[in-house]
Scaffold this active site. Structure first.
Site, PDB file in Angstrom:
ATOM      1  N   GLN A 112       0.834  -1.205   0.000  1.00 32.15           N
ATOM      2  CA  GLN A 112       0.000   0.000   0.000  1.00 32.15           C
ATOM      3  C   GLN A 112       0.865   1.250   0.000  1.00 32.15           C
ATOM      4  O   GLN A 112       1.987   1.232   0.498  1.00 32.15           O
ATOM      5  CB  GLN A 112      -0.904   0.006   1.236  1.00 32.15           C
TER       6      GLN A 112
HETATM    7  N1  LIG Z   1      -6.681 -14.804  -9.917  1.00 34.67           N
HETATM    8  C1  LIG Z   1      -5.597 -14.666  -9.173  1.00 34.67           C
HETATM    9  N2  LIG Z   1      -5.693 -14.017  -8.001  1.00 34.67           N
HETATM   10  C2  LIG Z   1      -4.577 -13.884  -7.247  1.00 34.67           C
HETATM   11  C3  LIG Z   1      -3.330 -14.396  -7.678  1.00 34.67           C
HETATM   12  N3  LIG Z   1      -2.419 -14.092  -6.739  1.00 34.67           N
HETATM   13  C4  LIG Z   1      -3.083 -13.430  -5.740  1.00 34.67           C
HETATM   14  N4  LIG Z   1      -4.373 -13.284  -6.056  1.00 34.67           N
HETATM   15  C5  LIG Z   1      -5.403 -12.618  -5.271  1.00 34.67           C
HETATM   16  O1  LIG Z   1      -5.131 -11.243  -5.176  1.00 34.67           O
HETATM   17  C6  LIG Z   1      -5.552 -10.725  -3.933  1.00 34.67           C
HETATM   18  C7  LIG Z   1      -4.399 -10.012  -3.263  1.00 34.67           C
HETATM   19  O2  LIG Z   1      -3.373 -10.932  -2.972  1.00 34.67           O
HETATM   20  P1  LIG Z   1      -2.286 -10.683  -1.823  1.00 34.67           P
HETATM   21  O3  LIG Z   1      -1.330 -11.795  -1.849  1.00 34.67           O
HETATM   22  O4  LIG Z   1      -2.939 -10.416  -0.536  1.00 34.67           O
HETATM   23  O5  LIG Z   1      -1.653  -9.363  -2.347  1.00 34.67           O
HETATM   24  P2  LIG Z   1      -0.423  -8.566  -1.731  1.00 34.67           P
HETATM   25  O6  LIG Z   1       0.497  -8.252  -2.837  1.00 34.67           O
HETATM   26  O7  LIG Z   1       0.125  -9.289  -0.581  1.00 34.67           O
HETATM   27  O8  LIG Z   1      -1.122  -7.213  -1.263  1.00 34.67           O
HETATM   28  P3  LIG Z   1      -0.641  -6.206  -0.126  1.00 34.67           P
HETATM   29  O9  LIG Z   1      -0.400  -7.055   1.049  1.00 34.67           O
HETATM   30  O10 LIG Z   1      -1.761  -5.260   0.052  1.00 34.67           O
HETATM   31  O11 LIG Z   1       0.561  -5.548  -0.645  1.00 34.67           O
HETATM   32  C8  LIG Z   1      -6.059 -11.907  -3.157  1.00 34.67           C
HETATM   33  O12 LIG Z   1      -7.443 -11.936  -3.238  1.00 34.67           O
HETATM   34  C9  LIG Z   1      -5.454 -13.101  -3.868  1.00 34.67           C
HETATM   35  O13 LIG Z   1      -6.256 -14.240  -3.755  1.00 34.67           O
HETATM   36  C10 LIG Z   1      -3.273 -15.084  -8.924  1.00 34.67           C
HETATM   37  O14 LIG Z   1      -2.264 -15.585  -9.379  1.00 34.67           O
HETATM   38  N5  LIG Z   1      -4.445 -15.198  -9.630  1.00 34.67           N
END
Ligand SMILES: Nc1nc2c(ncn2[C@@H]2O[C@H](COP(=O)(O)OP(=O)(O)OP(=O)(O)O)[C@@H](O)[C@H]2O)c(=O)[nH]1
Ligand SMILES: [Mg+2]
Lengths: 183, 729
Positions: free
Chosen positions: A72
């Site tokens: 974020q």
């Molecule tokens: N369709 C799809 N969704 C994904 C994939 N990888 C992650 N997501 C989805 O994207 C959303 C965010 O994923 P996170 O892993 O929490 O993202 P993050 O990068 O850690 O986000 P921050 O912690 O806010 O920086 C979740 O709902 C996951 O399920 C993917 O390869 N395909």
């Protein structure tokens, strides 16, 4: 007795040196999902990471200390806290998020310009390939101007954290590069 | 001698260990490198060393960003240390704290209940709004946790959150969860919940209906009372004391079920129990709580048992007994001896015991009175002046309370012939004797032989204006002299020397001089009265009441001689001393009925020691102070400022301050380190056990430290640095 010594050595060697790897990228790119995919091999339900996760995992006989930092806007300023002694950066991009490719590119290049990261390898995951309309790895590569990178080992891999595709391929490449550079 | 096994282990560990060690020097450079070391063991060492420096009182806050990186760990010990550190310095780095949020939230779901507790406690204690923003889910989740230990912690966190951010707490709706926790199965959860509710109520009485909650949970409280810890018991008893029983049946039930706790070893539990019983007892039929009733006897023996506690606690007990005695004067009347002063009692206990003795004594029991008189007589022969003085006063109090002329004469005799004989050379004793004798004489002012005896002694003092030192004693002396002028051979000379000193005297003596001169004016030259009137109305420092009084009498004396009523008026003014005085039957200080009722409801609190009931004003004042205290909660900044702040915080952190403590003896600091680490862990646990208590709920131990500090202000200086740090929360 044999047991005793072996468990003891395990413990001792367990205190061995760890390699630091950072997972960075914009919020929602899938960083936390990738981290736990690597660690427990499953898809976990995530919430936006306010702060960081860190897990220690052994991969090909190497002990990795993997840091997943929140993406974020309010947390990005603190990424720099974690740059020191980083062997590699995994930069995760949501390939469906075309509107923010420019932002991702900006953050990436700003990060790579930091002194402390000059020697770190870079792996980019063009994530969420399972989604329709996802940009391909080469399209993402173009958006991020990866070809501009000089004096750095880098690679981009198309991945889907949800389906578990591309993740190990990417990491294999990364580990090979690190081993080469460290040894 | 450690067993061989351990020695081998240690040897292997030291010789094979590759992870660099951290020295004891405490240099920031070394610690910082250690905190981010690629070796987990080195990181842990560095954390330990950092906390060690912290407990020694060094400011290790510049290491914050690097310590924080170690918060996400599976090593519980390490986690505890980092938590402790973060709590300590969070407010210096409000922005960086956001980096810990994810760990707090994750930890609040950890499989280990201890970690869940630690996470929620810490979150609710850090005064940084960025953290509080994310408390929602963890707090709600821990309030519903399967583990009672976690729930009991979470309910306290609600009060903590309320202190920090009332509005947020109300919006989250956790107050309802808190109220529901009163229906929990676990006694600890219930008692912590009620403690938390009482705490919140004391901060803001409008958000939660305490009385109704207590009313609806009385039977629950009674049920868990036997199963919970001392502290919890205190809380529940305090809550029960707030409850007005509906009828005598319920009152009886409550009394029956709390009575067992009169025998508890902790005096504050005993007092809280007494409070509950006394609150309900008035609902019963009066003969059920007559002095001979079982329940009164039980209270009586509970109070007696308090007299074998350490002096500080005795002091508190005595203060409370005094309140109880005023309402139930007969409760301890067979126990007079328990309150006799012991030679090794501290002064504050001795004085308080005398207060009890004179109140306790049953005046209808002449034998008891005589015993007490002899006891007091012995006290008056002691050498501590304060104690002697109070004993002499007590004799007069005893005599007047008894009211029997023969008994009073006996006391007068003791004072005249024994005490004055022996201690008459000491100013304060003379003062006290003079006051006591005058008071006794007021009680039987027609007893010629006593008048004669007392006056002849006082008359023999050649210059009373010098030998008496207190305002009160001079006033009494002049009053006696004026009332019995014929017994004072040199009354006019004595009065004149008092007049000469008029401007140096305090107001009571001045009034006495004024009245005396007026009454005896016919025996003085005409100018004396006139001069005194002029002096008393004109000199600068005169007390306004003295001046007004002088003014009034002056007017009366200035009435035109032709007025027929003048002579009669003056006559009345001067001769009222001839009429019998109104009888006094008690000179003991008493509470007003209203104050007494309030104090009875606040037994065992700080109010009971100051005899100062807790009022709405005091409560408001304390509320104001608290809300001011909590206003310094740290607000986060706008996003565009964030970058700069982050950079600054990091720069601050990396500024190389090298503190060298290399001078310290290595072995001793090694020892200190292991101790400190242990303490830190223990204190970390302890720390969470408490909740900030309102004045109203101070328990005895706190009161004790209060009395301690009255008597011995430096009693607490031995507390460790860590404790000081922890106290900040
Ligand atoms: N369709 C799809 N969704 C994904 C994939 N990888 C992650 N997501 C989805 O994207 C959303 C965010 O994923 P996170 O892993 O929490 O993202 P993050 O990068 O850690 O986000 P921050 O912690 O806010 O920086 C979740 O709902 C996951 O399920 C993917 O390869 N395909
Ligand atoms: Mg995340």
């Amino acid at each position: 007795m044999g047991n005793y010594f072996s468990s003891m050595f395990d413990r001792l060697w367990g205190t061995n040196k760890e390699l630091r790897i950072l997972i960075l990228g914009l919020d929602g790119a899938g960083k936390t999902t990738i981290l736990y995919r690597l660690q427990i091999g499953e898809v976990v339900t995530t919430k936006p990471t306010i702060g960081f996760n860190v897990e220690t995992l052994t991969y090909k006989n190497l002990k990795l200390n993997v840091w997943d930092l929140g993406g974020q806007t309010s947390i990005r300023p603190y990424w720099r806290c974690y740059y020191a002694d980083t062997a590699a950066v995994i930069f995760v991009v949501d390939s469906t998020d075309k509107d923010r490719m420019a932002t991702a590119a900006k953050e990436l290049h700003m990060m790579l310009s930091e002194e402390e990261l000059q020697d770190s390898a870079l792996l980019v995951f063009a994530n969420k390939q399972d989604q329709p309309g996802a940009l391909s790895a080469s399209e993402v590569s173009k958006e991020l101007n990866l070809v501009d990178l000089k004096d750095r080992s880098w690679s981009i891999v198309a991945s889907s954290a949800i389906k578990g595709e591309g993740i190990t391929e990417g990491l294999d490449w990364l580990i090979d590069v690190i081993k080469e550079e460290q040894l | 001698m450690p067993p061989l096994d351990k020695k081998i282990k240690k040897f292997l560990k030291n010789s094979i260990r590759v992870a660099p060690k951290i020295s004891d020097k405490g240099e920031f450079g070394e610690l910082r490198a250690g905190l981010v070391s690629p070796y987990p063991q080195t990181r842990k060492d560095a954390i330990k060393k950092t906390i060690q420096q912290m407990t020694l009182g060094k400011d290790v806050s510049p290491l914050f960003p690097d310590v924080l990186k170690n918060i996400a760990t599976i090593d519980i010990e390490q986690k505890k240390l980092v938590y402790l550190y973060v709590m300590n310095y969070a407010e210096i780095y409000p922005e960086l704290c956001i980096l810990a949020v994810n760990t707090f939230v994750t930890d609040s779901q950890d499989p280990n209940p201890l970690i869940r507790c630690m996470a929620i406690r810490t979150m609710s204690m850090i005064k940084v709004d960025k953290i509080l923003e994310y408390i929602d889910t963890p707090l709600r989740r821990t309030l519903q946790d399967d583990n009672p230990y976690v729930r009991k912690t979470a309910v306290i966190c609600v009060a903590k959150l309320f202190q920090l951010n009332k509005q947020l707490c109300v919006e989250l709706g956790v107050l309802e969860d808190l109220a529901n926790a009163l229906d929990d199965d676990n006694p600890m959860v219930i008692s912590n919940a009620i403690a938390s509710i009482i705490e919140i109520n004391s901060i803001d009485p409008t958000v939660i209906d305490l009385i109704r909650l207590i009313e609806t949970h009385v039977s629950k409280f009674l049920l868990v009372l036997n199963e919970c810890t001392e502290w919890a018991r205190m809380t529940i008893l305090t809550a029960l004391a707030e409850y007005n029983s509906r009828d005598s049946l319920e009152a009886k039930d409550i009394i029956d079920r709390v009575t067992a706790h009169l025998q508890h070893v902790n005096p504050s539990v005993v007092l809280a129990t007494v409070k509950v019983i006394l609150k309900n007892i008035t609902q019963l039929d009066p003969n059920q709580y007559s002095p001979d009733s079982k329940i009164m006897k039980k209270i009586s023996s509970a109070l007696v048992s308090l007299m074998s506690t350490p002096p500080e606690l005795q002091y508190v007990a005595l203060k409370n007994i005094r309140i109880i005695l005023e309402k139930y004067p007969e409760i301890l009347n067979k126990e007079l001896r328990i309150f006799y002063v012991k030679f090794n009692d501290p002064m504050y206990v001795k004085l308080e015991k005398i207060e009890i003795l004179v109140r306790l004594v049953d005046v209808s029991n002449i034998k008891q009175c005589t015993l007490l008189l002899n006891e007091l007589k012995e006290y008056s022969m002691e050498f501590e002046l304060e104690f002697v003085s109070r004993s002499i006063q007590a004799m007069a109090e005893l005599g007047i309370k008894n009211g029997n002329e023969i008994f009073i004469a006996k006391i007068a005799d003791i004072i005249c012939n024994e005490i004055l004989e022996r201690g008459g050379g000491i100013e304060t004793i003379r003062d006290d004797c003079c006051v006591a004798l005058s008071n006794l004489l007021r009680c039987c002012d027609m007893n010629e032989s006593m008048v004669k005896q007392i006056c002849s002694i006082l008359n023999s003092w050649s210059s009373p204006e010098d030998i008496l030192t207190s305002d009160l004693s001079k006033c009494h002396y002049i009053w006696l002299m004026t009332k019995y002028p014929n017994h004072f051979t040199t009354v006019i000379e004595k009065l004149k020397t008092f007049i000469d000193n008029f401007t140096q005297e305090e107001s009571m003596t001045q009034v006495a001089i004024l009245l005396s001169v007026i009454k005896l004016h016919t025996r003085l030259e005409g100018s004396v009265l006139q001069n005194l009137f002029e002096l008393a109305t004109s000199y600068e420092a005169v007390d306004i009441d003295v001046r007004d009084m002088a003014m009034m009498y002056w007017r009366c004396f200035s009435i035109d001689d032709s007025n027929v009523e003048k002579d009669q008026l003056i006559n009345e003014l001067c001769n009222n001393g001839l009429n019998p005085l109104p009888r006094i039957d008690n000179i003991l200080e008493m509470f007003s009925p209203d104050t007494l009722e309030k104090l009875l409801n606040q037994l065992g609190t700080i109010s009971s020691i100051y005899f100062e009931p807790l009022t709405e004003d005091i409560l408001n004042e304390s509320r104001k102070r608290r809300s001011q205290m909590n206003q310094n909660i740290i607000k986060s900044q706008k996003l565009n400022d964030l970058q700069d702040i982050a950079r600054n915080e990091l720069l601050d952190g990396h500024e190389d301050v090298l503190l060298d403590f290399g001078d310290e003896d290595d072995s001793s600091s090694n020892m200190a380190s292991s101790n400190n680490n242990n303490n830190t862990l223990k204190e970390l646990d302890d720390l969470f056990g408490n909740i900030t208590q309102d004045v109203k709920n101070l328990n005895i131990s706190q009161q004790q430290s209060n009395t301690d500090s009255n008597q011995a202000p430096s009693a607490n200086t031995t507390t460790s640095n860590t404790q000081d740090l922890l106290d900040l929360f």
